[in-house]
Design a protein around this motif. Sequence first.
Motif, PDB file in Angstrom:
ATOM      1  N   PRO A   1      28.760  23.074  17.673  1.00  0.00           N
ATOM      2  CA  PRO A   1      29.007  22.457  16.652  1.00  0.00           C
ATOM      3  C   PRO A   1      27.830  21.105  16.400  1.00  0.00           C
ATOM      4  O   PRO A   1      27.634  20.616  15.406  1.00  0.00           O
ATOM      5  CB  PRO A   1      30.592  21.720  16.682  1.00  0.00           C
ATOM      6  N   ASP A   2      27.385  20.551  17.622  1.00  0.00           N
ATOM      7  CA  ASP A   2      26.540  19.640  17.674  1.00  0.00           C
ATOM      8  C   ASP A   2      24.969  20.168  17.037  1.00  0.00           C
ATOM      9  O   ASP A   2      24.028  19.357  16.970  1.00  0.00           O
ATOM     10  CB  ASP A   2      26.253  19.149  18.773  1.00  0.00           C
ATOM     11  N   ARG A   3      24.803  21.648  16.989  1.00  0.00           N
ATOM     12  CA  ARG A   3      23.509  22.035  16.709  1.00  0.00           C
ATOM     13  C   ARG A   3      23.412  22.108  15.124  1.00  0.00           C
ATOM     14  O   ARG A   3      24.036  22.529  14.459  1.00  0.00           O
ATOM     15  CB  ARG A   3      23.057  23.264  17.317  1.00  0.00           C
ATOM     16  N   LEU A   4      22.044  21.756  14.558  1.00  0.00           N
ATOM     17  CA  LEU A   4      21.593  21.671  13.242  1.00  0.00           C
ATOM     18  C   LEU A   4      20.948  22.906  13.062  1.00  0.00           C
ATOM     19  O   LEU A   4      20.028  23.248  13.418  1.00  0.00           O
ATOM     20  CB  LEU A   4      21.093  20.492  12.780  1.00  0.00           C
ATOM     21  N   ASN A   5      21.391  23.527  11.986  1.00  0.00           N
ATOM     22  CA  ASN A   5      20.760  25.208  11.689  1.00  0.00           C
ATOM     23  C   ASN A   5      20.035  24.902  10.299  1.00  0.00           C
ATOM     24  O   ASN A   5      20.684  24.408   9.441  1.00  0.00           O
ATOM     25  CB  ASN A   5      21.555  26.242  11.508  1.00  0.00           C
ATOM     26  N   VAL A   6      18.592  25.111  10.118  1.00  0.00           N
ATOM     27  CA  VAL A   6      17.963  24.796   9.216  1.00  0.00           C
ATOM     28  C   VAL A   6      17.076  26.069   8.917  1.00  0.00           C
ATOM     29  O   VAL A   6      16.333  26.661   9.361  1.00  0.00           O
ATOM     30  CB  VAL A   6      16.785  23.645   9.292  1.00  0.00           C
ATOM     31  N   GLU A   7      17.759  26.525   7.419  1.00  0.00           N
ATOM     32  CA  GLU A   7      17.231  28.123   7.189  1.00  0.00           C
ATOM     33  C   GLU A   7      16.185  27.886   6.155  1.00  0.00           C
ATOM     34  O   GLU A   7      16.594  26.993   5.062  1.00  0.00           O
ATOM     35  CB  GLU A   7      18.208  28.839   6.608  1.00  0.00           C
ATOM     36  N   HIS A   8      15.211  28.542   6.097  1.00  0.00           N
ATOM     37  CA  HIS A   8      14.417  28.532   4.982  1.00  0.00           C
ATOM     38  C   HIS A   8      13.788  29.737   4.529  1.00  0.00           C
ATOM     39  O   HIS A   8      13.765  30.853   5.094  1.00  0.00           O
ATOM     40  CB  HIS A   8      13.022  27.559   5.450  1.00  0.00           C
ATOM     41  N   ASP A   9      12.991  29.916   3.176  1.00  0.00           N
ATOM     42  CA  ASP A   9      12.539  30.993   2.769  1.00  0.00           C
ATOM     43  C   ASP A   9      11.055  31.217   3.271  1.00  0.00           C
ATOM     44  O   ASP A   9      10.542  30.616   3.953  1.00  0.00           O
ATOM     45  CB  ASP A   9      12.752  31.341   1.228  1.00  0.00           C
ATOM     46  N   ALA A  10      10.658  32.277   2.758  1.00  0.00           N
ATOM     47  CA  ALA A  10       9.238  32.869   3.040  1.00  0.00           C
ATOM     48  C   ALA A  10       8.264  31.760   2.673  1.00  0.00           C
ATOM     49  O   ALA A  10       7.027  31.697   3.441  1.00  0.00           O
ATOM     50  CB  ALA A  10       8.854  33.929   2.545  1.00  0.00           C
ATOM     51  N   ASP A  11       8.642  30.977   1.613  1.00  0.00           N
ATOM     52  CA  ASP A  11       7.614  29.975   1.302  1.00  0.00           C
ATOM     53  C   ASP A  11       7.667  28.448   2.102  1.00  0.00           C
ATOM     54  O   ASP A  11       7.323  27.627   1.726  1.00  0.00           O
ATOM     55  CB  ASP A  11       7.745  29.598  -0.179  1.00  0.00           C
ATOM     56  N   GLY A  12       8.744  28.662   3.012  1.00  0.00           N
ATOM     57  CA  GLY A  12       9.099  27.521   3.676  1.00  0.00           C
ATOM     58  C   GLY A  12       9.623  26.340   2.794  1.00  0.00           C
ATOM     59  O   GLY A  12       9.826  25.257   3.381  1.00  0.00           O
ATOM     60  N   VAL A  13      10.591  26.617   2.032  1.00  0.00           N
ATOM     61  CA  VAL A  13      11.598  25.845   1.416  1.00  0.00           C
ATOM     62  C   VAL A  13      13.060  26.039   1.881  1.00  0.00           C
ATOM     63  O   VAL A  13      13.597  27.288   2.064  1.00  0.00           O
ATOM     64  CB  VAL A  13      11.575  26.136  -0.173  1.00  0.00           C
ATOM     65  N   ILE A  14      13.669  24.920   2.241  1.00  0.00           N
ATOM     66  CA  ILE A  14      14.849  25.016   2.876  1.00  0.00           C
ATOM     67  C   ILE A  14      15.911  25.639   2.059  1.00  0.00           C
ATOM     68  O   ILE A  14      15.847  25.303   0.781  1.00  0.00           O
ATOM     69  CB  ILE A  14      15.476  23.518   3.322  1.00  0.00           C
ATOM     70  N   THR A  15      16.743  26.488   2.532  1.00  0.00           N
ATOM     71  CA  THR A  15      17.592  27.208   1.856  1.00  0.00           C
ATOM     72  C   THR A  15      19.119  26.862   2.213  1.00  0.00           C
ATOM     73  O   THR A  15      19.965  27.012   1.324  1.00  0.00           O
ATOM     74  CB  THR A  15      17.547  28.794   1.672  1.00  0.00           C
ATOM     75  N   ARG A  16      19.013  26.488   3.291  1.00  0.00           N
ATOM     76  CA  ARG A  16      20.509  26.221   3.970  1.00  0.00           C
ATOM     77  C   ARG A  16      20.483  25.333   5.149  1.00  0.00           C
ATOM     78  O   ARG A  16      19.764  25.363   5.822  1.00  0.00           O
ATOM     79  CB  ARG A  16      21.204  27.487   4.338  1.00  0.00           C
ATOM     80  N   ILE A  17      21.424  24.275   5.220  1.00  0.00           N
ATOM     81  CA  ILE A  17      21.572  23.550   6.444  1.00  0.00           C
ATOM     82  C   ILE A  17      23.030  23.599   6.841  1.00  0.00           C
ATOM     83  O   ILE A  17      23.803  23.133   5.841  1.00  0.00           O
ATOM     84  CB  ILE A  17      21.134  21.915   5.907  1.00  0.00           C
TER      85      ILE A  17
END
Length: 88
Positions: A69-85
């Motif tokens: 629960p303390d870990r931040l997951n930052v997902e991004h697309d192929a262009d490097g744009v953040i899609t989910r946090i």
Amino acid sequence: MKKPLGTALMIGALAGCIGPQDTPPEENACGAAQMQALIGTPVAAQDFSGQAAVRILPPGSMVTMDYRPDRLNVEHDADGVITRIACG
């Protein structure tokens, strides 16, 4: 006869390790709720160094299934744009 008994004992031992969680995990322990405004921005332009644990996840990343629960997951697309946090 020994094989089914051994299997039954192993399943019984494993079942003792699994149980319901008494309290639900904190859904915002990593601070993801405060970072939702970063969605749509370039991941390279962000500084996540203040976070205790961060995973930057490009598309198609293989990740472990452990929940922290303390870990931040930052997902991004192929262009490097953040899609989910999210925490986890």
